[in-house]
Design an enzyme around this catalytic site. Structure first.
Site, PDB file in Angstrom:
ATOM      1  N   LEU A  12       0.820  -1.217   0.000  1.00  0.00           N
ATOM      2  CA  LEU A  12       0.000   0.000   0.000  1.00  0.00           C
ATOM      3  C   LEU A  12       0.851   1.263   0.000  1.00  0.00           C
ATOM      4  CD1 LEU A  12      -3.053  -0.780   2.300  1.00  0.00           C
ATOM      5  CD2 LEU A  12      -3.060  -0.356  -0.158  1.00  0.00           C
ATOM      6  N   CYS A  13       2.046   1.186   0.649  1.00  0.00           N
ATOM      7  CA  CYS A  13       2.880   2.395   0.700  1.00  0.00           C
ATOM      8  C   CYS A  13       3.373   2.784  -0.694  1.00  0.00           C
ATOM      9  CB  CYS A  13       4.041   2.211   1.673  1.00  0.00           C
ATOM     10  SG  CYS A  13       5.053   0.794   1.291  1.00  0.00           S
ATOM     11  N   THR A  14       3.654   1.736  -1.526  1.00  0.00           N
ATOM     12  CA  THR A  14       4.070   2.024  -2.902  1.00  0.00           C
ATOM     13  C   THR A  14       2.944   2.743  -3.638  1.00  0.00           C
ATOM     14  OG1 THR A  14       5.479   0.090  -2.956  1.00  0.00           O
ATOM     15  CG2 THR A  14       4.822   0.982  -5.079  1.00  0.00           C
TER      16      THR A  14
END
Ligand SMILES: [Zn+2]
Length: 437
Positions: A213-215
């Protein structure tokens, strides 16, 4: 009796097969006897089942029929969709909406003289194990891990072992499995108890790749990242009150527009509506040539198995067609503790252990496999659910060693609604140890 086909046609149809079956050679399998007899066995005796009449299934049915298998059944629960027609070549526009199995069977019989194809328009789970037991070889043209897992459990459930742990040969039901995903494919031979079963090599199917999700939130690098951002993050933030439905065109269009805006921000090319649908619905395009190659390999392995005209593949061929044509064959190894195909999962208990305690121990050890187990030993029901529950309930409080009449080792058969086949428990009771300590 053999009319319909003009004289000579029948002979020429099997011309290539004759070269394999009517003469010997350096590559033949063990015990291969060339001659008319092996042809007769192939044509008249062997009964094969094809599971799936889709992209792989159409190819498999055509290949097997043209390879000389004359008794074929096919099972598929699907009906024909217009989007199938580019590769599922047995179907025509007028067939849309009809059963794949039924239409495929008709078409193959029209084209290949003398072959009998029996269709089954239902789910594989709708057939009892005896149905599958009736075939000599089962060929899988499936597209889901769940369905493979299910049939693998059923077929491995046929296995019976002698007391010394060796398998009863007549209980082995061979399978040939094909699979494709875009330009990638595989064919494999599963001879339960001899080669790894599907469960033994479950690790070959990695969980579906999900982007961190951070990407998605911080550093998108591809069009797919932008699409997944719109799908997984932006929808929830802007339209959180609504449930996203990939089949609602307005929802998909909204995701697409959000992804385009995101891609422009990060200067990333390649977001299209089609790509958005592919990513969100996790669609992998089906490539007809991959199906053709994989099915051809499966049909050849089925022929080898049926006639021993050559030794079989050992035991997993992968095909990569994205950057040229590359194949590699690996001999994967059985998992000696496989709960589906092994002679039994080793479980040690103390002499004092009761049946109820053992069942609790097993449920804790296999939480994904067992919830409401029934247990039997040497064909005798120790504890059963349903109508025999009351009758077998007194056994719960008894010690296993007493139920096994003093034996300190043995194979318990455990059945459970969560399992597709029986779970074998190779039980050892620490009687001697208990006495020493
Ligand atoms: Zn296994």
């Amino acid at each position: 009796m053999k009319r319909v086909a003009p004289p000579g046609v029948e002979r020429s149809r099997w011309r290539d097969l004759d070269r394999l079956l009517l003469r010997s050679g350096n590559l033949v399998g063990p015990g291969f006897e060339p001659g008319e007899e092996v042809k007769e066995i192939l044509h008249d005796m062997l009964h094969v089942l094809v599971i799936g009449a889709g992209g792989l299934g159409c190819e498999l049915l055509k290949d097997l029929a043209l390879t000389g298998f004359k008794k074929i059944d096919v099972i598929d629960m699907d009906t024909i969709d217009v989007s199938n027609l580019n590769r599922q070549f047995l179907f025509r526009m007028k067939d849309v909406g009809k059963s794949k199995a039924t239409v495929a069977a008709e078409r193959v019989m029209q084209r290949v003289h003398g072959v009998s194809v029996t269709p089954h328009f239902c789910r594989i789970e709708d057939k009892p194990p005896e149905f599958y037991q009736a075939f000599h070889i089962i060929v899988l043209g499936l597209d889901s891990v769940e369905a493979r897992s299910w049939i693998n459990g059923v077929v491995c459930g046929f296995l019976e072992y002698e007391d010394d742990g060796s398998v009863k040969q007549e209980t082995i039901k061979p399978m040939v499995d094909g699979g494709t995903e875009g330009f990638k494919g595989h064919s494999r031979v599963i001879i339960p108890s001899v080669t790894p079963c599907f469960q033994c090599t479950m690790w070959l199917f990695p969980p579906q790749t999900k982007f961190p999700l951070c990407t998605l939130a911080e550093t998108p690098r591809s069009a797919a990242h932008c699409i997944e951002w719109a799908h997984l993050i932006q929808w929830g933030q802007v339209r959180g009150a609504e449930v996203f439905d990939a089949d609602v065109p307005e929802h998909m269009k909204w995701i697409y527009e959000q992804a385009v805006a995101r891609a422009e921000l990060f200067n990333i090319p390649g977001v299209t509506l089609q790509h958005t649908q592919g990513v969100v619905k996790n669609i992998i395009p089906a490539i007809p040539s991959t199906n053709a190659i994989v099915a051809a390999s499966c049909a050849l392995e089925t022929l080898k198995m049926a006639t021993m005209c050559s030794t079989g593949m050992s035991n997993y061929m992968m095909y990569m067609g994205a950057a040229g044509i590359y194949t590699h064959t690996v001999a994967y190894e059985k998992d000696p503790e496989c709960i589906v195909c092994s002679a039994g999962v080793p479980v040690a208990i103390e002499e004092s252990t009761t049946l109820e305690e053992l069942m609790q121990q097993l449920c804790a050890q296999f939480p994904e496999k067992l919830a409401t187990p029934s247990v039997s030993f040497q064909g005798c029901n120790l504890y059963m659910r349903g109508i025999f529950e009351e009758e077998t309930r007194p056994n719960l409080a008894k010690r296993i060693i007493d139920l096994m009449e003093g034996a300190t080792s043995g194979v318990l058969i455990v059945n459970d609604k969560k399992l597709h086949g029986p779970l074998r428990i190779q039980l050892s009771i620490n009687a001697a140890q208990a006495m020493q300590t």
